[in-house]
Write an enzyme that holds these catalytic residues in place. Structure first.
Site, PDB file in Angstrom:
ATOM      1  N   ASP A  26      -6.014  -6.261   5.491  1.00  0.00           N
ATOM      2  CA  ASP A  26      -7.195  -5.637   4.883  1.00  0.00           C
ATOM      3  C   ASP A  26      -8.214  -6.718   4.534  1.00  0.00           C
ATOM      4  O   ASP A  26      -9.396  -6.636   4.883  1.00  0.00           O
ATOM      5  CB  ASP A  26      -6.739  -4.873   3.627  1.00  0.00           C
ATOM      6  CG  ASP A  26      -7.811  -3.964   3.060  1.00  0.00           C
ATOM      7  OD1 ASP A  26      -8.925  -3.932   3.611  1.00  0.00           O
ATOM      8  OD2 ASP A  26      -7.530  -3.282   2.050  1.00  0.00           O
ATOM      9  N   ASP A  60      -3.186 -18.148   3.154  1.00  0.00           N
ATOM     10  CA  ASP A  60      -4.296 -18.862   2.505  1.00  0.00           C
ATOM     11  C   ASP A  60      -4.907 -19.891   3.452  1.00  0.00           C
ATOM     12  O   ASP A  60      -6.127 -19.980   3.594  1.00  0.00           O
ATOM     13  CB  ASP A  60      -3.891 -19.495   1.158  1.00  0.00           C
ATOM     14  CG  ASP A  60      -2.424 -19.879   1.077  1.00  0.00           C
ATOM     15  OD1 ASP A  60      -1.716 -19.724   2.083  1.00  0.00           O
ATOM     16  OD2 ASP A  60      -1.980 -20.348   0.012  1.00  0.00           O
ATOM     17  N   LYS A  86       3.158 -14.998   4.113  1.00  0.00           N
ATOM     18  CA  LYS A  86       3.260 -15.818   2.907  1.00  0.00           C
ATOM     19  C   LYS A  86       4.743 -15.921   2.571  1.00  0.00           C
ATOM     20  O   LYS A  86       5.168 -15.708   1.431  1.00  0.00           O
ATOM     21  CB  LYS A  86       2.453 -15.157   1.765  1.00  0.00           C
ATOM     22  CG  LYS A  86       2.339 -15.978   0.506  1.00  0.00           C
ATOM     23  CD  LYS A  86       1.308 -17.093   0.589  1.00  0.00           C
ATOM     24  CE  LYS A  86       1.359 -17.977  -0.634  1.00  0.00           C
ATOM     25  NZ  LYS A  86       0.379 -19.088  -0.588  1.00  0.00           N
ATOM     26  N   TYR A  99       0.813  -1.221   0.000  1.00  0.00           N
ATOM     27  CA  TYR A  99       0.000   0.000   0.000  1.00  0.00           C
ATOM     28  C   TYR A  99       0.848   1.273   0.000  1.00  0.00           C
ATOM     29  O   TYR A  99       0.333   2.362   0.210  1.00  0.00           O
ATOM     30  CB  TYR A  99      -0.951   0.018   1.219  1.00  0.00           C
ATOM     31  CG  TYR A  99      -2.108  -0.943   1.100  1.00  0.00           C
ATOM     32  CD1 TYR A  99      -1.908  -2.260   0.687  1.00  0.00           C
ATOM     33  CD2 TYR A  99      -3.404  -0.546   1.398  1.00  0.00           C
ATOM     34  CE1 TYR A  99      -2.959  -3.149   0.584  1.00  0.00           C
ATOM     35  CE2 TYR A  99      -4.471  -1.427   1.298  1.00  0.00           C
ATOM     36  CZ  TYR A  99      -4.241  -2.727   0.886  1.00  0.00           C
ATOM     37  OH  TYR A  99      -5.303  -3.601   0.794  1.00  0.00           O
TER      38      TYR A  99
HETATM   39 MG    MG Z   1     -10.681  -2.738   3.523  1.00  0.00          MG
END
Ligand code: MG
Ligand code: NAI
Length: 334
Positions: A230, A206, A173, A124
């Site tokens: 998120d 995952d 991950k 981000y």
């Molecule tokens: Mg969101």
């Protein structure tokens, strides 16, 4: 007297903010309010998305209650939420998800977890976003730093101690994203070693999603990088009855901004049917933050009691009530 910066926001934002302020009027925490604009609402009124007066107000008051802000999908301006988090270095995004009665959710009991999402790094950062001239290839830069990972994992362990929670799950991950997720995991292990009193486990993202849907009761605190946090926090909201019940706090060393996890919900904006509970639960986090936990607990108890009574619930919870009616039913129980 604590002064709070109030940002009514876009879409359903002003509707749920009115509802939240109504409940606060009844709770009487002794706040003063300073109203400020951001997002599309600010663009329309002041010709800019994030006016300096809004940043000044937040910096001065150090606490803000913010409704959702619209971000265009694909092109257009970049997220004002992300800009606020960056500007005030609000590195910890704290998103509790707890089972509530009468929500039509798959888990009316048993879920009580907090996602601690790193809020300033990862995918981000908004750097290196490029699409090749032929439109065939797109790239972006992701960045994880040792300092950034260290402080968010430390925040998660401190939160565990402060709230009497027993376990922190580091979600990553690192098998595939060996550099970024790898550094996050390595740093998390260093931090975990300093907290012998708190159990720590590691889980690949995952598998985490599958485990959350199958057996969410095994989770206590989850700490993870920005994008995973998120997505996981919306998943967790879905476990307990939807986005209408999911609050989030954006915490930095100086400033904290409280909000709902959900967005501006353009599909229901202006209809007066948005669920105000997510923002109200954010008010609860804010009351805890400013040292008024007894008021925060009264507010949360009133929300639970209103859900139990199925009084004035909004359509997302299977009722046919409206935003202000629901807020009044909650206010009557605080
Ligand atoms: Mg969101
Ligand atoms: P959204 O969260 O606004 O809506 C997703 C779905 O949940 C919609 O069907 C909506 O009606 C429903 N929903 C959301 N909040 C609700 C509530 N309080 N009561 C009842 N139903 C509710 O997500 P979407 O549609 O992906 O995003 C819309 C806009 O919001 C975008 O511009 C996005 O960038 C922005 N956004 C802003 C956030 C923030 O300000 N923190 C967070 C997430 C999205």
């Amino acid at each position: 007297m604590t002064t709070i910066t109030i940002i009514p926001g876009d879409g359903i934002g002003p509707e749920i903010m009115d509802a939240a302020l109504h409940v606060l009027d009844v709770l009487k925490p002794g706040f003063e309010y300073e109203f400020a604009d951001a997002g599309v609402a600010a663009l329309e009124k002041h010709g800019e998305l994030l006016p300096a007066a809004t940043l000044d107000s937040i910096r001065r008051n150090q606490v803000a209650l913010k409704s959702p802000l619209t971000t265009p999908v694909g092109g257009g301006f970049s997220s004002i939420n992300v800009a606020l988090r960056k500007h005030f270095d609000l590195y910890a995004n704290v998103r509790p998800a707890k089972s509530f009665p009468n929500t039509r959710s798959r888990f009316p009991t048993g879920v009580d977890l907090i996602t601690v999402r790193e809020n300033t790094e990862g995918m981000y950062i908004g750097e290196g976003q490029e699409v090749s001239t032929d439109g065939e290839t797109a790239v972006l830069t992701s960045r994880v730093t040792h300092q950034g990972a260290e402080r968010i994992v430390r925040y998660a362990f401190e939160l565990a101690r402060k709230t009497g929670r027993k376990k922190v799950t580091v979600v990553h991950k690192a098998n595939i994203l060996k550099s970024t997720s790898g550094l996050f995991l390595k740093t998390a292990r260093e931090v975990a070693a300093r907290y012998a009193d708190i159990e720590c486990n590691e889980l690949i993202v995952d598998n985490t999603c599958m485990q959350l849907v199958m057996r969410p009761e095994q989770f206590d605190i989850i700490v993870t990088t920005n994008l995973f946090g998120d997505i996981i926090s919306d998943l967790c909201a879905g476990l307990v009855g939807g986005l209408g019940l999911a609050p989030g706090a954006n915490i930095g060393d100086d400033v904290a901004i409280f909000e709902a996890v959900h967005g501006s919900a353009p599909d229901i904006a202006g209809k007066g049917i948005a669920n105000p509970c997510a923002l109200l639960l954010g008010v609860g986090q804010m009351l805890d933050h400013v040292g008024k936990p007894e008021l925060a607990n009264r507010l949360r108890d009133a929300i639970v009691a209103t859900l139990e009574a199925r009084d004035s619930l909004t359509p997302d919870l299977g009722g046919n009530g409206n935003t202000m009616g629901f807020a009044k039913a909650i206010a009557a129980r605080v």
